[in-house]
Motif scaffolding. Sequence first.
Motif, short mmCIF file in Angstrom:
data_model
loop_
_atom_site.label_atom_id
_atom_site.label_comp_id
_atom_site.label_asym_id
_atom_site.label_seq_id
_atom_site.Cartn_x
_atom_site.Cartn_y
_atom_site.Cartn_z
N SER A 150 0.86 -1.19 0.00
CA SER A 150 0.00 0.00 0.00
C SER A 150 0.89 1.24 0.00
N ILE A 151 0.27 2.38 -0.18
CA ILE A 151 1.05 3.63 -0.33
C ILE A 151 0.55 4.65 0.69
N SER A 152 1.51 5.36 1.33
CA SER A 152 1.13 6.50 2.16
C SER A 152 2.02 7.68 1.80
N LEU A 153 1.53 8.88 2.10
CA LEU A 153 2.31 10.07 1.72
C LEU A 153 3.40 10.39 2.74
N SER A 154 3.19 9.91 3.98
CA SER A 154 4.24 10.10 5.00
C SER A 154 4.50 8.75 5.66
N GLU A 155 5.57 8.68 6.43
CA GLU A 155 5.88 7.40 7.06
C GLU A 155 4.97 7.20 8.29
N HIS A 156 4.25 6.11 8.31
CA HIS A 156 3.35 5.83 9.43
C HIS A 156 4.09 5.04 10.51
N GLN A 157 4.72 5.77 11.43
CA GLN A 157 5.52 5.11 12.46
C GLN A 157 4.64 4.34 13.45
N ASP A 158 3.36 4.73 13.51
CA ASP A 158 2.46 4.08 14.46
C ASP A 158 1.73 2.88 13.83
N SER A 159 2.32 2.35 12.74
CA SER A 159 1.68 1.25 12.04
C SER A 159 2.31 -0.08 12.47
N SER A 160 1.54 -1.18 12.35
CA SER A 160 2.11 -2.50 12.66
C SER A 160 2.94 -3.02 11.48
N ILE A 161 2.89 -2.33 10.36
CA ILE A 161 3.65 -2.80 9.20
C ILE A 161 5.13 -2.48 9.38
N LEU A 213 9.54 6.17 -5.13
CA LEU A 213 9.17 7.20 -6.11
C LEU A 213 8.09 6.61 -7.02
N VAL A 214 7.02 7.36 -7.22
CA VAL A 214 5.98 6.87 -8.15
C VAL A 214 6.53 6.95 -9.56
N GLN A 215 6.57 5.82 -10.23
CA GLN A 215 7.20 5.81 -11.55
C GLN A 215 6.19 5.73 -12.70
N ALA A 216 5.12 4.97 -12.49
CA ALA A 216 4.13 4.82 -13.58
C ALA A 216 2.83 4.27 -13.02
N PHE A 217 1.77 4.48 -13.77
CA PHE A 217 0.47 3.88 -13.43
C PHE A 217 0.12 2.90 -14.54
N LYS A 218 -0.32 1.71 -14.13
CA LYS A 218 -0.69 0.70 -15.13
C LYS A 218 -2.14 0.29 -14.87
N HIS A 257 -7.60 10.27 -4.16
CA HIS A 257 -7.59 10.86 -2.82
C HIS A 257 -6.17 11.32 -2.44
N LEU A 258 -5.17 10.49 -2.77
CA LEU A 258 -3.78 10.83 -2.41
C LEU A 258 -3.15 11.80 -3.43
N LYS A 259 -3.88 12.05 -4.51
CA LYS A 259 -3.40 12.91 -5.61
C LYS A 259 -2.02 12.45 -6.09
N LEU A 260 -1.91 11.14 -6.31
CA LEU A 260 -0.61 10.59 -6.72
C LEU A 260 -0.28 11.03 -8.14
N GLU A 261 0.98 11.39 -8.33
CA GLU A 261 1.46 11.76 -9.67
C GLU A 261 2.82 11.13 -9.90
N GLN A 265 7.31 11.52 -4.27
CA GLN A 265 7.93 10.71 -3.22
C GLN A 265 6.83 10.19 -2.31
N VAL A 266 6.80 8.91 -2.06
CA VAL A 266 5.77 8.33 -1.18
C VAL A 266 6.45 7.28 -0.29
N TRP A 267 5.63 6.63 0.55
CA TRP A 267 6.13 5.50 1.33
C TRP A 267 5.41 4.23 0.88
N ALA A 268 6.19 3.22 0.58
CA ALA A 268 5.60 1.91 0.25
C ALA A 268 5.50 1.13 1.54
N GLN A 269 4.31 0.64 1.84
CA GLN A 269 4.11 -0.19 3.05
C GLN A 269 3.89 -1.62 2.59
#
Length: 366
Positions: free
Chosen positions: A293-304, A311-316, A346-350, A354-358
């Motif tokens: 999954s993707i988040s815009l910031s690092e979720h330190q309070d996550s169990s992941i 880096l978002v490279q492409a949409f398929k 919602h995340l306005k990904l482009e 720069q994002v966080w991969a969880q």
Amino acid sequence: MTDSHIQARFKLAFTSQAQQGFNLDVDLYLPGKGIIALFGHSGSGKTTLLRCMAGLQNCDKGLMQVNGQVWQDGKTNLATHKRGLSYVFQESSLLAHLSVKANLLYALKRAKQRSAQNLAQIVAMMDLGDLLNHHPEQLSGGERQRVAIARALLTEPSLLLMDEPLASLDINRKQEILPYLEKLKHNTKVPVVYVSHDINEVARLADYVVVMQQGKVMAAGDLNEVLPHISLFVGMAEDASVVLDTALIAKDPEWNLIQVKLNQTTDACLWLRDSGEAIGTTMRIRLQAKDVSISLSEHQDSSIVNRLPALVQAFKPDQDKAMVLVELRLDDCIIMARITQRSLSHLKLEIGMQVWAQIKSVAIVS
Ligand SMILES: Nc1ncnc2c1ncn2[C@@H]1O[C@H](COP(=O)(O)OP(=O)(O)OP(=O)(O)O)[C@@H](O)[C@H]1O
């Protein structure tokens, strides 16, 4: 054209009164080494293609060349026994009245070199030393397939064709035999065309993948060119994934975890459960897009545990219109995330963001 390729071009129609019939129409230019997986649903034409390659299925205008040897073209159409190939089927076809050793010696007689050293090496590679005096009925299904593979290799084929060699085995037997197929891949130079409809087997063994559907090639390419987009080809959205050959670099005994580096040139690492491998071991892992999954910031309070900057490279596109596959770059590794179109908006990904991969889960395939 270089010689180290396999070229296979076949057009064939089966007519059937009951059904619409089946058409095979393929034109493949494949690497002349490694394991080439033919992957697809039941009835997609994998076995028919293998039989055409072997000359077991007559196809008048076919073309088949293996590393510079012409087996079939406009002028030539070699009989199967003259093609320099070996075939391993779902059920091993060992000679029941002969011992394992006699079965192997029978195959050795067909080899050009008939080398005792080759026999010893293949017996060692397939771990058959203790089974040589057994008869086929005394062997487990997995052991019989190991003998069948050894026998196939002993004839020194230019091409090894394997038609779902693990299909008749239960899950435990499959796990037992997979390491031998890996040894075969690493220790011999024989190219293997390997039919499978098991994505895990393909992820573990293949270097190159051909995806078939209704007699046609939907995609063909290196494992990681094809695997991430497999949902588009054969409607297996859940299976979109990437495979990475990682290196085990550290252990955390307190939490029973290991750390693997995603490849040799990156600093990106993942934590996985420790299954007893030693530091330095190469481990092939599979990351399924549905588990990222993707988040815009690092979720330190996550169990992941595994959260990596990317880096978002492409949409398929995804076969499911509600979903999208996002290609993410982590240093020089590419992974895929399968998210909803709604999250994308919602995340306005482009591209370039720069994002966080969880990463929720990782499968160790070997
Ligand atoms: N000799 C034949 N005559 C007529 N139709 C055939 C013949 N051989 C295969 N077919 C048909 O061709 C299609 C492809 O069969 P094939 O066995 O190549 O598929 P497959 O992908 O290997 O399937 P599976 O994974 O179930 O083994 C099927 O519809 C099958 O019924």
